[in-house]
Design a protein around this motif. Structure first.
Motif, PDB file in Angstrom:
ATOM      1  N   THR A  76     -35.244 -99.191 -27.406  1.00  0.00           N
ATOM      2  CA  THR A  76     -34.889 -97.772 -27.394  1.00  0.00           C
ATOM      3  C   THR A  76     -34.089 -97.427 -26.144  1.00  0.00           C
ATOM      4  OG1 THR A  76     -37.055 -97.492 -28.388  1.00  0.00           O
ATOM      5  CG2 THR A  76     -35.861 -95.500 -27.855  1.00  0.00           C
ATOM      6  N   GLN A  77     -34.445 -98.059 -25.027  1.00  0.00           N
ATOM      7  CA  GLN A  77     -33.732 -97.780 -23.779  1.00  0.00           C
ATOM      8  C   GLN A  77     -32.378 -98.462 -23.740  1.00  0.00           C
ATOM      9  OE1 GLN A  77     -36.761 -99.352 -21.259  1.00  0.00           O
ATOM     10  NE2 GLN A  77     -37.757 -97.380 -20.933  1.00  0.00           N
ATOM     11  N   LYS A  78     -32.222 -99.503 -24.562  1.00  0.00           N
ATOM     12  CA  LYS A  78     -31.007-100.324 -24.526  1.00  0.00           C
ATOM     13  C   LYS A  78     -29.739 -99.480 -24.661  1.00  0.00           C
ATOM     14  CE  LYS A  78     -29.121-104.451 -26.795  1.00  0.00           C
ATOM     15  NZ  LYS A  78     -27.857-103.965 -27.296  1.00  0.00           N
ATOM     16  N   VAL A  79     -29.775 -98.479 -25.590  1.00  0.00           N
ATOM     17  CA  VAL A  79     -28.616 -97.619 -25.797  1.00  0.00           C
ATOM     18  C   VAL A  79     -28.126 -97.045 -24.477  1.00  0.00           C
ATOM     19  CG1 VAL A  79     -27.778 -95.667 -27.087  1.00  0.00           C
ATOM     20  CG2 VAL A  79     -29.792 -96.892 -27.896  1.00  0.00           C
ATOM     21  N   GLN A  80     -29.060 -96.487 -23.719  1.00  0.00           N
ATOM     22  CA  GLN A  80     -28.672 -95.814 -22.487  1.00  0.00           C
ATOM     23  C   GLN A  80     -28.355 -96.833 -21.388  1.00  0.00           C
ATOM     24  OE1 GLN A  80     -28.093 -92.745 -22.606  1.00  0.00           O
ATOM     25  NE2 GLN A  80     -29.258 -91.999 -24.362  1.00  0.00           N
ATOM     26  N   VAL A  81     -29.005 -97.991 -21.440  1.00  0.00           N
ATOM     27  CA  VAL A  81     -28.697 -99.025 -20.450  1.00  0.00           C
ATOM     28  C   VAL A  81     -27.276 -99.535 -20.682  1.00  0.00           C
ATOM     29  CG1 VAL A  81     -29.277-101.340 -19.641  1.00  0.00           C
ATOM     30  CG2 VAL A  81     -31.095 -99.700 -20.119  1.00  0.00           C
ATOM     31  N   ASP A  82     -26.957 -99.817 -21.958  1.00  0.00           N
ATOM     32  CA  ASP A  82     -25.600-100.286 -22.274  1.00  0.00           C
ATOM     33  C   ASP A  82     -24.566 -99.222 -21.962  1.00  0.00           C
ATOM     34  OD1 ASP A  82     -26.775-102.545 -23.113  1.00  0.00           O
ATOM     35  OD2 ASP A  82     -26.460-102.246 -25.273  1.00  0.00           O
TER      36      ASP A  82
END
Lengths: 193, 322, 509
Positions: free
Chosen positions: B210-216
Motif C-alpha cells: 500500500t505504501q509502495k505507490v507513495q514510495v515510488d
C-alpha cells in the motif's frame, strides 16, 4: 390531520404551475408572471394548522432528548479532546433548540400555505396498510421462494390493491416486471435473490 | 405477451434447477461437491479482498468441477458476512473470505467468535512496513524512537482505523520500544497512507504494497520492514528486528466454512485452494496488487488464527485504553 | 521538443481509437445508462462488477469500458430523479430539487434534455481541466489535510440553509437529524459503538443509499397513495411540452452552467468528496447568483442545470486526484484503482511521468464517451418519458418494487431494504410536516467527514492546526459569510420595504 375541519379560506396545496398551465409551458413567460407575484404569501393562521405544528416540535425535542440519553451509554476509555459523545450531543442540543424555535416560527405565527399537505383519504390509508403488508411479505419471502414468482405475485397484488382490474394489469404487467427484474438482477448482475 | 411466455419458461427452468439443488444437497452419499459453491466476500466489491475472491473462484471451479459463485455481503467491518456464515448449513457449500478481523472483532464488542468457523486456508499476505515522509528528519527507526522518547505523545502516525490490522501492531511497537505515540485513525488504508505522504502525520504503518505507490512517487520513504527477513524488492531497508524491535505483522486473507463442516469436505476444499494459490494466474494477479501469495492449510490456519487473537487482544485493549 | 511531447499524446489517442476499444466504449455506454436509470444500482456497483471481466483485457480497453460506464451512469441517473423523484445514484440528488417539480408541471421533456446538456457540458469542462492542469492541480489537492477538509465540509454544511426551500428552521432541524443519523455506528476515531442498539448491521453505520431512496422515492409514492382520491382521478401527465431548449433559454442557462462547472471541478479535486455534494453546493451557489431565486426548488431550469453540470464536472477532478495522488477521488475511483494495479498502472504521484500517454488516452476515452452518451440520451428521451403516461397504479408498483430490488442489490442485504422502507416512512412524515429532505441528506453525507476530520485535526495539533492553515481559515470565513450575509441582506431589504408593518418576520429571512 383531519380533513373535515379544513376552513373555507384554506387554499389547496399549490404546485407551482397549477394555476397557469399555459404559462408553465414557456419558461421565460413563467418568469415574467412570477415577477408580478412577489414571494410574500399570507400565512395560514387557523388554529388546527398551528396546533398541528406542535407535532414536529414534540418530535424534535423527543429525538434530541433520546439522543442525549443514549449518548450516556457510550463508554470510551480513550481520553481525547472531543470524545465520541461530543458530536452527537452537539447535534442533539441543536435538534432541541430548533424544535423549540419552531414554536415561535410555526405554532405562534402560522403556516405557509404551501406547507400544508394534501388531505389524507380513507382510500389512501387503507391502501397504504395493504401496501406495507404486501411489501414486507415480499421482502421476507426473498431467498425463500423463487424471485420471479414472488415478484409476479407481489406486483399483481399491488396492482389489484390500487384498483387495477383485467388481465392486462393483473397478468401481463406483473409478468413483464418480473421478467425485467429477473434478467437484469439475477441473470445479468448475478445478485443472489 | 412475449415476455410473459419468456418469464414462464425461465420460471419453469429455475424451478427445475431448484428441485435439482434440493435433491442434490440431501444426497448425503454423493461425492462432495455436487452443487454450486457460494463464496461470500465480507467487503465491498472492488477492493483487494474482493479481487482475491474473483481471481480464485474460477481456479477453484477448475479444481472442484462445480461453479463457485462470488457474492458480496459487506458491512460493519465484515461482521455482517461472518455472522451470516455462522448460521449457514455446515456442508461446505457456503464459504466466506476472512481477514484478521475474524480473530480480532471479539475484542471490540462484536459477537464474532473464531470458534464458530472452520478455516479452509490462507490465500495471501500483505507484510507491513513503517514509512516516513521523504523529507522526514528520521533516518532510521532509532531516530524515530529517540524523538518519541524525548517528546512523549508528540509523534503521530496514521492508521486505517482503531483495532484494524495496522493500528494494533503500532500499539505493539509502542510497548516494545517503551514509547508513547499518538494514533490518527483514518477511514481505510489509502487515505491513511496518503496523509503520511502529505506530511499530515509523522509516519505510516501499513502494508508494504500500500505504501509502495507513495514510495515510488517520491513522497514516502521506508524506514523499517515488519518482516522476518528483508524484503526482496527493497533489500536496502532493514527489518524492525535488526533495529532492535522484534515486531512482525502482515495482513492476510483466507477462506473459511462454518464450524461443523465435515473434515473430508474441509480437506477437499483445502486441497483445491492449495492448487489454486499455486496457479501462476493467481500468483500474477496477487503479486501485481503488491501482495504476497501465501498458503496455509486448514490446521495451520486454526493455530494461526488463535495466535493472532492472542497477539491482537492486548494491543486492541491498549488502544481502547482499557 | 514538440515531437517528444507530441508523441505520447498521439500514442495515447491512437490507442483509444482502435476499433475494439471503441466497441468496449459502446458496451460501456449501454451498461452505464441502464445501471444509472435504476435507483439503488450505483455506478460504483456497475464498475465493480465490470472490473471482474475487464481484468483480462488490455489496460486501454479495460479503462475505456470502466470509465465509459462511469460517464454513462451519470447521464442515466438523471432520468429517475426527474421523472419519479428518486435519484438513480447519489450524484443526482440535486436533480430532484428542480427536476421533479418540472416534470410535475409537464416539462419533463425539457428538463431531461437540458439536464443532459448540462451534464455533458460539466463533463467536458472537467475533462478540459484534466487535460490541461492535472499535475499542478493534484498538488493543490494534496494540501487538503484534516483541518482543510473540516473547513470545506463546514462550508458544505452551510448549504443546509439554501436547500431548505424557505423553511429554514425546519431545514436546520432536518439537517441536525441527518447529522445524528451519521453518528450511528462506530466512532470514527475511537471505534466505540454509538447508538447501535445492539443491532449488528448498525455497526457499519446507517446505509446511505437506502436512506436517500427512502426519503425521495418511497416517501413521495406513499404520499401519493395516501392522498389519492378515487372520485376525481387526476389524469396522469401526458403533455411533455417543449423538447429542445431554445437559444434564449440556453443563454440564460449559461450562467448556472458556468457556476456548476467551476464548483464541480473544485469539489471534484478534493479526495472522498464527489458529485452528490458538488451538485448541492452548485445548486445553492446558482440560487444565490440567480435573478429568479424564488423559482429554485419549484421547477427552475437554472437550478437543474447548475446541479447537473457540477456533479458531472467532478469527474475530471476526481480522475485527476485518483491518478495523481493514488487517493480515490470517489467510490467509483476506489474500485478502479484496484483494477489499474492489476494492469500494472500504479496510480500515484509517479503515474503521469511513468505513463505520459495515459492522460491523452483518458481524455480521449472520456470525450468520446461523453459525446456518444449525450447523443444517445437525446435520442431515447421520448421513449423514457412514456413511462409517465402509465396510470398511477402501474407507476407506484414499478417504483416500489424497483426501489426494493435496487436497494437489495447494493450489498445483498435485506436489512438495507428494511432501512429503506423505514426511511420511506420517516421521509413521509417529513414531507407531510414540511421538513425538507435535502438538509437531512446533506447532514448524513457530510456529518462523518466533518466530525472525523475535526477530531483528527485536534489529535495532531489541537485547535491551532485549524487556525494556522490559511486554506481552512479562508473556507471557514466563506462559510460564516454564507450564513450571515443573506439574512442580513434580506433584513436590510425588508426594512426598506417595511411599511405594512406588524407581521414582518425577523427570524426567517
Amino acid at each position: 390531520m383531519n380533513t373535515s375541519d379544513r376552513g373555507p379560506t384554506q387554499p389547496a396545496h399549490l404546485p407551482a404551475a397549477a394555476g397557469h398551465p399555459d404559462a408553465a409551458m414557456d419558461p421565460d413567460l413563467d418568469h415574467a408572471s412570477a415577477h408580478l407575484h412577489p414571494q410574500i404569501e399570507p400565512l395560514v393562521t387557523d388554529r388546527p394548522y398551528r396546533l398541528r405544528e406542535l407535532v414536529p416540535v414534540a418530535l424534535c425535542v423527543t429525538v434530541g432528548l433520546s439522543v442525549l440519553l443514549l449518548a450516556q451509554n457510550i463508554d470510551s476509555g480513550v481520553a481525547a479532546e472531543l470524545g465520541p459523545t461530543f458530536w452527537p450531543e452537539m447535534v442533539a442540543y441543536g435538534l432541541i433548540g430548533f424544535g423549540l424555535l419552531l414554536v415561535f416560527v410555526n405554532v405562534l405565527r402560522g403556516v405557509r400555505p404551501s406547507d400544508i399537505p394534501d388531505p389524507l383519504s380513507g382510500w389512501g390509508i387503507g391502501r397504504l396498510a395493504g401496501t406495507a403488508v404486501i411489501l414486507v411479505g415480499y421482502l421476507l419471502l426473498w431467498n425463500v421462494l423463487q424471485f420471479w414468482l414472488i415478484t409476479f405475485v407481489a406486483v399483481a397484488a399491488l396492482a389489484a390493491l390500487y384498483g387495477a382490474r383485467g388481465w392486462k394489469p393483473l397478468l401481463a404487467f406483473p409478468a413483464v416486471v418480473a421478467a425485467i427484474l429477473h434478467f437484469l438482477f439475477v441473470v445479468a448482475l448475478r445478485v443472489p435473490l | 405477451m412475449k415476455s410473459k411466455v419468456l418469464s414462464l419458461a425461465v420460471g419453469a427452468a429455475s424451478l427445475l434447477a431448484l428441485a435439482g439443488c434440493a435433491s442434490g444437497s440431501t444426497d448425503a452419499s454423493g461425492e462432495f461437491p455436487a452443487n454450486d459453491i457460494r463464496l461470500t466476500v465480507p467487503w465491498q466489491a472492488g477492493g483487494s479482498g474482493d479481487l482475491t475472491a474473483r481471481t480464485i473462484a474460477p481456479l477453484l471451479e477448475d479444481e472442484l468441477g462445480v461453479q463457485v459463485i462470488v457474492e458480496n455481503r459487506p458491512g460493519a467491518n465484515g461482521s455482517v458476512a461472518y455472522n451470516w456464515l455462522k448460521d449457514q448449513k455446515p456442508d461446505g457449500y457456503n464459504l466466506s473470505l476472512m481477514g484478521v478481523e475474524v480473530a480480532t472483532l471479539q475484542f471490540q464488542n462484536y459477537d464474532i467468535d473464531p470458534a464458530n468457523y472452520a478455516p479452509i486456508g490462507q490465500g495471501l499476505a500483505g507484510p507491513g512496513a513503517i514509512a516516513v515522509p521523504v523529507d522526514s528528519p528520521y533516518k532510521t527507526l532509532q531516530d524515530l524512537i529517540d524523538d518519541a522518547k524525548a517528546n512523549p505523545g508528540k509523534v503521530t502516525f496514521s492508521s486505517p482505523g482503531v483495532g484494524s490490522v495496522w493500528d494494533s501492531p503500532a500499539q505493539g511497537f509502542q510497548e516494545l520500544a517503551g514509547i508513547e505515540l499518538t494514533s490518527v485513525p483514518f477511514d481505510g488504508s489509502a487515505p491513511a497512507v496518503a496523509a503520511a505522504a502529505a506530511g499530515d502525520v509523522d509516519f505510516s504503518i501499513d502494508a508494504i504494497g500500500t505504501q509502495k505507490v507513495q514510495v515510488d512517487g517520491g513522497k514516502l520513504r521506508y524506514l523499517a520492514m515488519l518482516t522476518e527477513e528483508r524484503d526482496a524488492n527493497n533489500p536496502d531497508v532493514p527489518t524492525a528486528k535488526e533495529e532492535g524491535i522484534d515486531l512482525q505483522n502482515a495482513s492476510w486473507v483466507g477462506i473459511m466454512a462454518p464450524a461443523g463442516t465435515p473434515d473430508d469436505v474441509v480437506q477437499k476444499l483445502s486441497a483445491a485452494m492449495e492448487a489454486a494459490v499455486a496457479d501462476p494466474a493467481y500468483q500474477k494477479v496477487i503479486e501485481d496488487s503488491n501482495l504476497v501469495p501465501t498458503y496455509k492449510d486448514s490446521e495451520e490456519m486454526s493455530t494461526f488464527i488463535k495466535e493472532e487473537a492472542e497477539r491482537y487482544g492486548p494491543w486492541i485493549e491498549l488502544a481502547q485504553g482499557k | 521538443m514538440i515531437n517528444i511531447v507530441a508523441s505520447p499524446v498521439t500514442d495515447g489517442i491512437a490507442a483509444v481509437l482502435a476499433p475494439d476499444t471503441l466497441i468496449y466504449i459502446g458496451i460501456g455506454i449501454l451498461i452505464g445508462m441502464l445501471v444509472g436509470a435504476f435507483p439503488g444500482v450505483t455506478a460504483t456497483m456497475a464498475v465493480a462488477l465490470a472490473s471482474g471481466f475487464t481484468l483480462t483485457m488490455e489496460p486501454t480497453q479495460g479503462l475505456a469500458m470502466l470509465l465509459t460506464i462511469y460517464v454513462a451512469a451519470q447521464f442515466g441517473d438523471r432520468v429517475p430523479a426527474i421523472l419519479i423523484n428518486t435519484p438513480g445514484t447519489p450524484a443526482s440528488i440535486s436533480t430532484t430539487f428542480d427536476g421533479y417539480p418540472l416534470a410535475q408541471q409537464g416539462k419533463a421533456g425539457l428538463a431531461l434534455t437540458t439536464s443532459a446538456f448540462g451534464s455533458a457540458i460539466g463533463m467536458l469542462f472537467g475533462i478540459a481541466i484534466l487535460a490541461v492542469a492535472a499535475v499542478p492541480l493534484s498538488a493543490f489537492a494534496m494540501q487538503f489535510g484534516p483541518p482543510e477538509m473540516f473547513a470545506l465540509v463546514v462550508f458544505g454544511l452551510t448549504m443546509m440553509v439554501g436547500v431548505s426551500s424557505g423553511r429554514i428552521v425546519k431545514g436546520l432541524a432536518a439537517g441536525a437529524f441527518g447529522l445524528f443519523l451519521a453518528t450511528v455506528g462506530r466512532d470514527p476515531i475511537t471505534g466505540d459503538q454509538r447508538f447501535t442498539l445492539g443491532i449488528l448491521e448498525l455497526n457499519g453505520g446507517i446505509p446511505f443509499i437506502p436512506v436517500i431512496i427512502g426519503f425521495f422515492g418511497v416517501a413521495e409514492v406513499i404520499n401519493q397513495i395516501l392522498t389519492h382520491r378515487k372520485a376525481h382521478h387526476v389524469p396522469p401527465i401526458t403533455q411533455m411540452g417543449q423538447w429542445m431548449p431554445g437559444m434564449k433559454l440556453m443563454r440564460r442557462l449559461s450562467k448556472p452552467m458556468g457556476i456548476g462547472a467551476v464548483t464541480g471541478s473544485v469539489v471534484g479535486l478534493v479526495p472522498a468528496v464527489g458529485g452528490d455534494i458538488a451538485g448541492i453546493i452548485a445548486w445553492d451557489n446558482a440560487k444565490k447568483a440567480s435573478k429568479h431565486k424564488h423559482e429554485f426548488g419549484k421547477g427552475s431550469l437554472e437550478g437543474l442545470t447548475a446541479g447537473d453540470t457540477a456533479s458531472t464536472a467532478t469527474l475530471g477532478g476526481s480522475v485527476t486526484t485518483t491518478m495523481a495522488l493514488g487517493v480515490p477521488g470517489d467510490s467509483v475511483m476506489a474500485v478502479m484503482i484496484g483494477s489499474m494495479m492489476i494492469w500494472g498502472i500504479q496510480p500515484g504521484p509517479g503515474l503521469f511521468s511513468s505513463h505520459p500517454d495515459l492522460i491523452a488516452s483518458l481524455v480521449a476515452i472520456l470525450l468520446i464517451a461523453t459525446i456518444l452518451t449525450l447523443g444517445l440520451s437525446l435520442l431515447r428521451m421520448r421513449g423514457v418519458v412514456k413511462l409517465l403516461e402509465l396510470p398511477n397504479h402501474f407507476l407506484w408498483v414499478i417504483i416500489l418494487i424497483f426501489c426494493m430490488v435496487g436497494t437489495y442489490s447494493i450489498n445483498n442485504s435485506v436489512f438495507d431494504v428494511f432501512m429503506m422502507l423505514i426511511f420511506g416512512l420517516i421521509g413521509l412524515f417529513m414531507l407531510r410536516f414540511g421538513f425538507p429532505a435535502g438538509p437531512a441528506v446533506l447532514g448524513l453525507i457530510l456529518g462523518p467527514l466533518a466530525e472525523s476530520n475535526l477530531r483528527r485535526a485536534l489529535i495532531t495539533d489541537g485547535w491551532a492546526s485549524i487556525f494556522t492553515s490559511p486554506i481552512a481559515v479562508v473556507l471557514l470565513l466563506i462559510a460564516a459569510a454564507a450564513l450571515i450575509l443573506p439574512p442580513l441582506r434580506g433584513l436590510v431589504k425588508r426594512r426598506r420595504l417595511a411599511n405594512e408593518g406588524k407581521d414582518v418576520p425577523t427570524l426567517m429571512p
